[in-house]
Design an enzyme around this catalytic site. Structure first.
Site, PDB file in Angstrom:
ATOM      1  N   ALA A 118     -31.531 -25.683   6.502  1.00  0.00           N
ATOM      2  CA  ALA A 118     -31.425 -26.814   5.577  1.00  0.00           C
ATOM      3  C   ALA A 118     -31.257 -26.351   4.133  1.00  0.00           C
ATOM      4  O   ALA A 118     -30.591 -27.019   3.336  1.00  0.00           O
ATOM      5  CB  ALA A 118     -32.652 -27.712   5.702  1.00  0.00           C
ATOM      6  N   THR A 156     -24.912 -31.206  11.314  1.00  0.00           N
ATOM      7  CA  THR A 156     -26.325 -31.315  11.611  1.00  0.00           C
ATOM      8  C   THR A 156     -26.776 -29.915  11.985  1.00  0.00           C
ATOM      9  O   THR A 156     -25.965 -29.001  12.019  1.00  0.00           O
ATOM     10  CB  THR A 156     -26.579 -32.292  12.778  1.00  0.00           C
ATOM     11  N   CYS A 205     -27.264 -25.148   4.375  1.00  0.00           N
ATOM     12  CA  CYS A 205     -26.210 -26.051   4.855  1.00  0.00           C
ATOM     13  C   CYS A 205     -26.326 -27.405   4.160  1.00  0.00           C
ATOM     14  O   CYS A 205     -27.340 -28.086   4.295  1.00  0.00           O
ATOM     15  CB  CYS A 205     -26.328 -26.230   6.370  1.00  0.00           C
TER      16      CYS A 205
END
EC number: 3.4.25.2
Length: 182
Positions: free
Chosen positions: A166, A10, A169
């Site tokens: 984002a 996350t 990853c």
């Protein structure tokens, strides 16, 4: 759970600029190479939005830690630093808690803290902290934007940084949720 099926990543980012404190999280939950959910909520507010926490790692473990943190915050009359240190001590010494696989960022008006299962309570430099698989991408972007883009608000820096993370990853997405410490 075998390593190739572990719950992954996350991105959680927290920053302070001009007395404004923002915590941001993406919404993706992955299992192995499969996206299980894209709209997970990884941030929680405590003490009437005066304290905000975000977690990376196992969802169940993160939620268990939130509950423990809430208890500590009530016990210590909303003193975040003392509550975090007490939680970290318990996390390190308790047989059950020691097995929890999560990290947390917690923040109030005075502190941004990273808590780890090793018993660490770290107050980062430069008013920026990030955890999770996309954490280093978000941290790097936020530090650069804070240094060179003086006209951006804390919220704008957080959003741009999270979107960069984002993009890079595979275990993070663009479904960004942000909370502001009041």
């Amino acid at each position: 759970m075998s390593d190739n099926l572990a719950l992954h990543g996350t991105t959680i980012l927290c920053l302070k600029k001009n007395e404004e404190i923002i915590i941001a999280a993406d919404g993706q939950v992955s299992h192995g190479n499969t996206i299980l959910k894209s709209t997970a909520r990884k941030l929680r507010t405590i003490a009437n939005n005066k304290i905000i926490a975000g977690f990376a790692g196992s969802t169940a473990d993160g939620l268990a830690l939130f509950e423990k943190l809430e208890v500590k915050i009530e016990q210590h009359k909303h003193n975040l630093l003392r509550s975090a240190v007490e939680l970290a001590k318990d996390w390190r010494s308790d047989k059950y808690l020691r097995r929890l696989e999560a990290m947390m960022i917690v923040a109030d008006r005075n502190h941004i803290l990273i808590l780890t299962g090793n018993g660490d309570v770290v107050e980062p430099e430069n008013n920026v902290a990030a955890i999770g698989s996309g954490g280093l991408f978000a941290l790097s972007a936020a530090r650069a934007l804070m240094s060179y883009e003086n006209n951006l608000t804390a919220e704008e820096i957080a959003l741009k940084s999270m979107n960069i993370a984002a993009d890079l990853c595979v275990f993070s997405n663009h479904n960004i949720i942000m909370e502001k410490v009041v």
